[in-house]
Design an enzyme around this catalytic site. Structure first.
Site, mmCIF file in Angstrom:
data_model
loop_
_atom_site.group_PDB
_atom_site.id
_atom_site.type_symbol
_atom_site.label_atom_id
_atom_site.label_comp_id
_atom_site.label_asym_id
_atom_site.label_seq_id
_atom_site.Cartn_x
_atom_site.Cartn_y
_atom_site.Cartn_z
ATOM 1 N N HIS A 244 0.806 -1.218 0.000
ATOM 2 C CA HIS A 244 0.000 0.000 0.000
ATOM 3 C C HIS A 244 0.847 1.281 0.000
ATOM 4 O O HIS A 244 0.769 2.102 -0.907
ATOM 5 C CB HIS A 244 -0.885 0.052 1.251
ATOM 6 C CG HIS A 244 -1.753 -1.137 1.471
ATOM 7 N ND1 HIS A 244 -2.933 -1.327 0.796
ATOM 8 C CD2 HIS A 244 -1.632 -2.202 2.307
ATOM 9 C CE1 HIS A 244 -3.508 -2.440 1.209
ATOM 10 N NE2 HIS A 244 -2.734 -2.995 2.132
HETATM 11 C C1 BDR Z 1 -2.994 0.739 5.334
HETATM 12 O O1 BDR Z 1 -3.214 0.239 6.647
HETATM 13 C C2 BDR Z 1 -2.019 -0.251 7.191
HETATM 14 O O2 BDR Z 1 -2.219 -1.511 7.700
HETATM 15 C C3 BDR Z 1 -0.991 -0.202 6.108
HETATM 16 O O3 BDR Z 1 0.268 0.177 6.624
HETATM 17 C C4 BDR Z 1 -1.506 0.846 5.139
HETATM 18 O O4 BDR Z 1 -1.089 2.135 5.489
HETATM 19 C C5 BDR Z 1 -3.713 -0.169 4.359
HETATM 20 O O5 BDR Z 1 -5.081 -0.199 4.615
#
Ligand code: BDR
Ligand code: CA
Length: 314
Positions: A244
């Site tokens: 992400h």
């Molecule tokens: C986001 O949530 C976190 O778990 C990850 O680091 C990312 O920023 C994804 O939904």
């Protein structure tokens, strides 16, 4: 070549946050990291602010300023994500305890001071976690909002729905009130939602390419993604873990990897059922003012080529 772009990385590491930070630190010609501000999110604040320092030391950049910030969302109890990231938030590789210090200044003070001291329009905020620190800075010093060049954030989802509830993505869900403040701030915003990040999958071939770098960074990144892909593969039946947060720092280096629409995005803060939903007017069915560039697609091969090449520089 233009001077490097000055950024503050606001983050809750998190393996994917770690990779996003490494990508920025690997690119000093284009990106100047003024500081890293930590927030509670994937794991509590003491761990995110420790993990950020572990990552800086992994990149051999112990001089980066790391600040601890808000330890809980503005109006709700903290929700964490150890089920994805493990107990430490950075499970996977074995990395040494950090030696570099945490800065004394609170993250919110650092954000306010930096924006006051740097020329207007020259500092970009890269947000990789819940938006508590940034919203708090905007509430305490509203005049800094017009000094921010841009906010590039990972959060939300529209066609993909949510990953922590059916309607909400984790970062926005953890602190919807903060997200609401940020989306109403008037600052130009670029959003990397799940619609994009769920296409940035670390397949076996891509993970092998990290490992094949043969460096401590390459191997650590491969081990981090090995760890959290167990969860994602099981949950989504996908070919690998979504990376992400590195979408945010990749955007600074190569914005043409991403396509999206400049639209209105509002945050649900009332309904418990859809709390933290990013209500994105993708189809332009309202006359609400566009406030964000909401990305919808990514050139995933181009993204991994960039990432692997840059991580190889560390
Ligand atoms: C986001 O949530 C976190 O778990 C990850 O680091 C990312 O920023 C994804 O939904
Ligand atoms: Ca994150």
């Amino acid at each position: 070549m233009p001077p490097p772009r000055k950024i503050i990385i606001d983050t809750d590491p998190g393996q994917d946050d770690a990779v996003a930070i490494l990508l920025a630190l690997a690119s000093p010609k284009e990106i100047k990291v003024l500081g890293i501000t930590c927030v509670a999110g994937n794991v509590p604040l003491d761990l995110t602010s420790k993990n950020a320092r572990i990552v800086c030391e992994l990149a051999a950049k112990p001089d980066v300023k790391v600040h601890a910030g808000c330890d809980r969302p503005l109006g709700r109890d903290l929700v964490t994500a150890e089920h994805v990231h493990g107990k430490t938030g950075l499970d996977g590789p074995t990395l040494p305890e950090p030696q570099m210090p945490l800065q004394e200044a609170h993250a919110v003070d650092f954000i306010m001071e930096t924006l006051r001291n740097e020329p207007p329009g020259t500092v970009t905020l890269c947000a990789l976690g819940p938006l508590t620190n940034i919203a708090t800075a905007f509430e305490r010093a509203p005049e800094i909002r017009e000094r921010v060049a841009e906010i590039i954030l990972m959060g939300g989802g529209y066609f993909e729905g949510g990953n922590i509830t059916p309607a909400a993505e984790f970062n926005i869900y953890v602190d919807p009130q903060a997200a609401d403040i940020v989306f109403r701030s008037g600052v130009p915003i670029v959003v990397m939602p799940l619609d994009v990040t769920h296409k940035a999958l670390v397949t076996k071939k891509r993970n092998d390419a990290f490992r094949a770098l043969g460096t401590s960074v390459g191997v650590a990144v491969a081990e981090m993604t090995d760890f959290f892909e167990r969860f994602d593969k099981e949950k989504y039946g996908s070919a690998g873990a979504p990376l992400h947060d590195p979408c945010v720092t990749a955007y600074l280096l190569q914005p043409d990897l991403f396509t999206g629409r400049h639209i209105n995005v509002e945050i649900e803060t009332q309904s418990e059922l859809t709390m933290g939903m990013t209500v994105a007017d993708w189809w332009g069915v309202t006359n609400r003012r566009p406030n964000a560039t909401f990305m919808g697609d990514i050139d995933a091969d181009g993204f991994f080529a960039l990432l692997t090449e840059r991580l190889g520089r560390l």
